[in-house]
Design an enzyme around this catalytic site. Structure first.
Site, PDB file in Angstrom:
ATOM      1  N   ASN A 207      40.384  34.066  46.691  1.00 56.16           N
ATOM      2  CA  ASN A 207      39.352  34.761  45.921  1.00 56.16           C
ATOM      3  C   ASN A 207      38.857  33.825  44.831  1.00 56.16           C
ATOM      4  O   ASN A 207      39.552  33.575  43.851  1.00 56.16           O
ATOM      5  CB  ASN A 207      39.936  36.039  45.299  1.00 56.16           C
ATOM      6  CG  ASN A 207      38.935  36.748  44.403  1.00 56.16           C
ATOM      7  OD1 ASN A 207      37.732  36.518  44.476  1.00 56.16           O
ATOM      8  ND2 ASN A 207      39.440  37.625  43.549  1.00 56.16           N
TER       9      ASN A 207
ATOM     10  N   HIS B  62      39.421  45.400  43.365  1.00 61.07           N
ATOM     11  CA  HIS B  62      40.143  44.328  42.672  1.00 61.07           C
ATOM     12  C   HIS B  62      40.376  44.739  41.220  1.00 61.07           C
ATOM     13  O   HIS B  62      39.560  45.438  40.608  1.00 61.07           O
ATOM     14  CB  HIS B  62      39.344  43.027  42.742  1.00 61.07           C
ATOM     15  CG  HIS B  62      40.102  41.833  42.257  1.00 61.07           C
ATOM     16  ND1 HIS B  62      40.229  41.525  40.927  1.00 61.07           N
ATOM     17  CD2 HIS B  62      40.795  40.883  42.937  1.00 61.07           C
ATOM     18  CE1 HIS B  62      40.961  40.424  40.802  1.00 61.07           C
ATOM     19  NE2 HIS B  62      41.316  40.025  42.004  1.00 61.07           N
TER      20      HIS B  62
ATOM     21  N   GLU C 275      40.017  43.328  38.511  1.00 64.83           N
ATOM     22  CA  GLU C 275      38.944  42.995  37.565  1.00 64.83           C
ATOM     23  C   GLU C 275      37.769  43.951  37.701  1.00 64.83           C
ATOM     24  O   GLU C 275      37.096  44.263  36.709  1.00 64.83           O
ATOM     25  CB  GLU C 275      38.507  41.545  37.778  1.00 64.83           C
ATOM     26  CG  GLU C 275      39.580  40.568  37.337  1.00 64.83           C
ATOM     27  CD  GLU C 275      39.467  39.189  37.961  1.00 64.83           C
ATOM     28  OE1 GLU C 275      40.362  38.365  37.705  1.00 64.83           O
ATOM     29  OE2 GLU C 275      38.495  38.946  38.705  1.00 64.83           O
TER      30      GLU C 275
ATOM     31  N   GLY D 177      47.387  35.641  36.363  1.00 62.71           N
ATOM     32  CA  GLY D 177      46.978  34.644  35.381  1.00 62.71           C
ATOM     33  C   GLY D 177      48.027  34.326  34.340  1.00 62.71           C
ATOM     34  O   GLY D 177      47.792  33.506  33.459  1.00 62.71           O
TER      35      GLY D 177
ATOM     36  N   SER E 246      49.481  35.263  40.388  1.00 61.38           N
ATOM     37  CA  SER E 246      50.031  33.943  40.054  1.00 61.38           C
ATOM     38  C   SER E 246      50.713  33.300  41.263  1.00 61.38           C
ATOM     39  O   SER E 246      51.817  32.748  41.165  1.00 61.38           O
ATOM     40  CB  SER E 246      51.000  34.034  38.870  1.00 61.38           C
ATOM     41  OG  SER E 246      50.308  34.429  37.694  1.00 61.38           O
TER      42      SER E 246
END
Length: 270
Positions: free
Chosen positions: A20, A112, A114, A188, A228
């Protein structure tokens, strides 16, 4: 695309490594990345049938990447990062599933973390988008996961299980879907969930698929881990029986890192 191939399957499920790209790379940079990744895998004599590779570029890159994949016969699948619940009409800025299908997209990310966080997409919107994807012949990659607060309040797996149940409401038995478990607290952070944590949640998500779509569909459905993901930890996740691949974010923008993740079977002996 598909859940079964000869030779490289895990209990009938071909591993899927999906990149992605989020809002990164213009169309020229996208072309360069796909070419370099293809060369890196071919130089390493990677068996394309053993692991399915999918890339999810920004909308502005889709046509360029699709043309390159087709012209050079690159064995990557193509996916989009989102779609509209609408087929067409006065919906400025939205992208219809029928447009994506015309570009040979096989997959589309839905829900997703986000999109949920920054665009207030709730479970009902996600469910509507799943139906829109299926309507247009796209395989939805249904993203579910929990924040640190969710984990503390509800415990492991409760929130992603509830999200997936809503997403699969009224989806026909046997429909092909992909599920991606995103522990939002890990994304992240550089600190991934442990393979055992991922397995615990993925096992429960497979049970949700079985309840909604049937046992055969659950056995064929690929469940990805995303949070991650790196070359150094992918092997541990892929040893778990209910983890069938990875949804890779930042590492998918780096050719060497992404190629190493795709080649996890070779460099770690899984």
């Amino acid at each position: 695309m598909g859940t079964v191939t000869q030779g490289g399957s895990r209990q009938g499920r071909t591993p899927l490594i999906a990149g992605n790209w989020k809002m990164n790379l213009d169309y020229q940079q996208a072309i360069a990345l796909v070419q370099k990744l293809d060369w890196a895998l071919k130089d390493a004599k990677h068996d394309a049938s053993s692991v399915e590779v999918a890339v999810f570029p920004p909308f502005t890159d889709l046509r360029s990447v699709q043309t390159l994949i087709s012209a050079d016969k690159i064995e990557f699948s193509l996916g989009a990062q989102d779609l509209s619940v609408h087929d067409s009409g006065a919906y400025t800025g939205e992208i219809s599933g029928q447009f994506l299908k015309k570009l040979d997209c096989g997959y589309v990310l839905i829900g997703h973390s986000e999109r949920r966080q920054y665009h207030d997409e709730g479970d009902d919107v996600v469910a509507a988008k799943v139906k829109a994807a299926i309507k247009h012949g796209l395989v939805p990659v249904i993203c579910v996961g929990e924040t640190a607060e969710d984990l503390e309040t509800h415990g492991a797996s409760a929130v992603p299980v509830a999200q997936l149940k809503t997403a699969l409401t009224d989806v026909a038995a046997g429909t092909e879907v992909v599920v991606a478990y995103e522990p939002v607290w890990a994304i992240g952070s550089g600190q991934a969930a442990t393979p055992e944590q991922a397995q615990q949640v993925c096992e429960k998500l497979r049970a949700v698929v079985a309840e909604a779509l049937g046992a055969d569909a659950a056995a064929a459905t690929r469940i990805l881990y995303g949070g991650s993901v790196a070359a150094g930890n992918i092997a541990g996740f892929m040893r778990e029986p209910d983890v069938d691949g990875a949804l890779v974010g930042g590492a998918s923008l780096k050719v060497d890192d992404f190629a190493a993740i795709i080649r996890y079977q070779k460099h770690v002996g899984v």
